[in-house]
Design a protein around this motif. Structure first.
Motif, PDB file in Angstrom:
ATOM      1  N   GLY A   1      12.687   5.792  16.433  1.00 37.91           N
ATOM      2  CA  GLY A   1      12.496   7.149  15.926  1.00 37.91           C
ATOM      3  C   GLY A   1      12.404   7.220  14.424  1.00 37.91           C
ATOM      4  N   CYS A   2      11.941   6.141  13.791  1.00 36.37           N
ATOM      5  CA  CYS A   2      11.819   6.110  12.332  1.00 36.37           C
ATOM      6  C   CYS A   2      10.580   6.875  11.870  1.00 36.37           C
ATOM      7  N   ASP A   3      10.601   7.265  10.601  1.00 34.20           N
ATOM      8  CA  ASP A   3       9.438   7.871   9.964  1.00 34.20           C
ATOM      9  C   ASP A   3       8.618   6.762   9.323  1.00 34.20           C
ATOM     10  N   ALA A   4       7.469   6.457   9.899  1.00 38.61           N
ATOM     11  CA  ALA A   4       6.607   5.399   9.383  1.00 38.61           C
ATOM     12  C   ALA A   4       5.488   5.942   8.506  1.00 38.61           C
ATOM     13  N   THR A   5       5.531   7.242   8.204  1.00 40.46           N
ATOM     14  CA  THR A   5       4.463   7.855   7.409  1.00 40.46           C
ATOM     15  C   THR A   5       4.288   7.195   6.036  1.00 40.46           C
ATOM     16  N   PRO A   6       5.359   6.948   5.270  1.00 44.48           N
ATOM     17  CA  PRO A   6       5.177   6.350   3.940  1.00 44.48           C
ATOM     18  C   PRO A   6       4.476   4.994   3.964  1.00 44.48           C
ATOM     19  N   ILE A   7       4.889   4.097   4.867  1.00 40.66           N
ATOM     20  CA  ILE A   7       4.277   2.769   4.894  1.00 40.66           C
ATOM     21  C   ILE A   7       2.836   2.854   5.396  1.00 40.66           C
ATOM     22  N   LYS A   8       2.567   3.711   6.366  1.00 41.53           N
ATOM     23  CA  LYS A   8       1.202   3.843   6.870  1.00 41.53           C
ATOM     24  C   LYS A   8       0.287   4.444   5.812  1.00 41.53           C
ATOM     25  N   THR A   9       0.796   5.424   5.079  1.00 46.82           N
ATOM     26  CA  THR A   9       0.011   6.033   4.004  1.00 46.82           C
ATOM     27  C   THR A   9      -0.315   5.004   2.927  1.00 46.82           C
ATOM     28  N   LEU A  10       0.684   4.185   2.573  1.00 51.56           N
ATOM     29  CA  LEU A  10       0.475   3.160   1.546  1.00 51.56           C
ATOM     30  C   LEU A  10      -0.594   2.163   1.977  1.00 51.56           C
ATOM     31  N   THR A  11      -0.514   1.687   3.205  1.00 47.96           N
ATOM     32  CA  THR A  11      -1.474   0.683   3.656  1.00 47.96           C
ATOM     33  C   THR A  11      -2.881   1.271   3.787  1.00 47.96           C
ATOM     34  N   GLU A  12      -2.977   2.537   4.129  1.00 45.29           N
ATOM     35  CA  GLU A  12      -4.292   3.171   4.260  1.00 45.29           C
ATOM     36  C   GLU A  12      -4.934   3.443   2.897  1.00 45.29           C
ATOM     37  N   GLN A  13      -4.106   3.744   1.909  1.00 43.28           N
ATOM     38  CA  GLN A  13      -4.625   4.099   0.589  1.00 43.28           C
ATOM     39  C   GLN A  13      -4.862   2.891  -0.310  1.00 43.28           C
ATOM     40  N   SER A  14      -4.197   1.791  -0.020  1.00 43.80           N
ATOM     41  CA  SER A  14      -4.236   0.631  -0.919  1.00 43.80           C
ATOM     42  C   SER A  14      -5.404  -0.276  -0.584  1.00 43.80           C
ATOM     43  N   VAL A  15      -6.553   0.020  -1.181  1.00 43.63           N
ATOM     44  CA  VAL A  15      -7.734  -0.806  -0.955  1.00 43.63           C
ATOM     45  C   VAL A  15      -7.926  -1.810  -2.093  1.00 43.63           C
ATOM     46  N   SER A  16      -7.072  -1.749  -3.104  1.00 42.79           N
ATOM     47  CA  SER A  16      -7.113  -2.676  -4.227  1.00 42.79           C
ATOM     48  C   SER A  16      -5.714  -2.760  -4.816  1.00 42.79           C
ATOM     49  N   LEU A  17      -5.469  -3.775  -5.659  1.00 43.28           N
ATOM     50  CA  LEU A  17      -4.162  -3.895  -6.295  1.00 43.28           C
ATOM     51  C   LEU A  17      -3.895  -2.716  -7.218  1.00 43.28           C
TER      52      LEU A  17
END
Length: 259
Positions: A110-126
């Motif tokens: 029941g964790c909130d995975a929104t922050p990590i998913k948002t980061l991985t979706e937005q991070s297309v470059s360093l």
């Protein structure tokens, strides 16, 4: 044992032991504690793959047209580890990366995975990654840890990066943590089947296979060069210190939820 490796292990041992013996593990007593832990720890699970892929890019050929790069033995070691980490067998029989497996475990708890998913979706470059770390709602200790990881990826030479991978990121989950999760599952009636599987699988691979491969990679890359071994030692200690700070930050966050 290689005398350089022996000294290296002796020098990093206190930092390793401080993490394995960190009070964070024994402080996870409720589902909310576990959620707080997992919602930060997932960032370390995720950026670990970038560390591994950085090694693969440096030690093997990942461009087209292909050509042989580096030592064949190192290529084998890296590719063997990538197979296990990027496409391991899940409890359901499907193939998943350990990161994807951890996300499934987070969903069960029941964790909130929104922050990590948002980061991985937005991070297309360093550059995009660093921007996202600054403006997103990622736990501060986790954001600091990820920054350190990617700084090391950009800064460290391949032999030092291999040492960070082998000793600064692997083999840091004590067996007692698995027992703690199993007890918490019994008390709460919340399914933690995937999390337990992930932890046991990680311990199994680290202890019986990946750690042996990774250690050999470090020995091969550092050779008999004392400067390389010292560089590897320094980078590994920095990595272990960063992990210790992450654990400190999670423990503080857990304590705050009690008030």
């Amino acid at each position: 044992m290689n005398h350089f490796l022996s000294k290296f292990k002796k020098d990093i041992q206190p930092y390793h032991d401080a993490i394995v013996g960190h009070p964070l593990y024994g402080s996870i007593r409720t589902i909310e504690d576990l959620k707080t832990f997992m919602e930060s720890h997932v960032f370390a699970v995720w950026d670990f793959m970038s560390l591994l892929k950085a090694l693969q890019a440096k030690c093997t050929c990942t461009t087209i047209p292909w050509k042989p790069v580096g030592m064949g033995n190192i290529r084998y070691l890296i590719n063997e580890i990538v197979v296990g980490e990027e496409s391991d067998i899940a409890p359901t029989g499907e193939r998943l990366s350990h990161y994807e497996l951890y996300l499934k475990a987070m969903s069960e708890v029941g964790c909130d995975a929104t922050p990590i998913k948002t980061l991985t979706e937005q991070s297309v470059s360093l550059e995009g990654l660093r921007t996202s770390l600054n403006v997103s709602n990622i736990p501060s200790a986790a954001a600091h840890f990820v920054r350190h990881t990617f700084d090391a990826i950009e800064r460290a030479e391949v032999h030092a990066l291999a040492a960070v991978f082998a000793y600064g990121r692997e083999d840091l989950v004590p067996a007692m943590f698995v027992r703690l999760v199993e007890e918490l599952e019994k008390e709460s009636n919340v399914s933690m089947e995937t999390l337990t599987y992930y932890l046991k699988r990680h311990i199994e691979l680290d202890g019986d296979h990946h750690s042996i491969l990774a250690e050999q990679m470090v020995v091969d890359l550092c050779g008999d060069d004392p400067l390389k071994w010292q560089n590897a030692t320094d980078e590994t200690i920095q990595s272990l210190t960063a992990r210790h700070h992450l654990w400190d930050g999670i423990l503080i966050a857990m304590e705050k939820t009690l008030h």
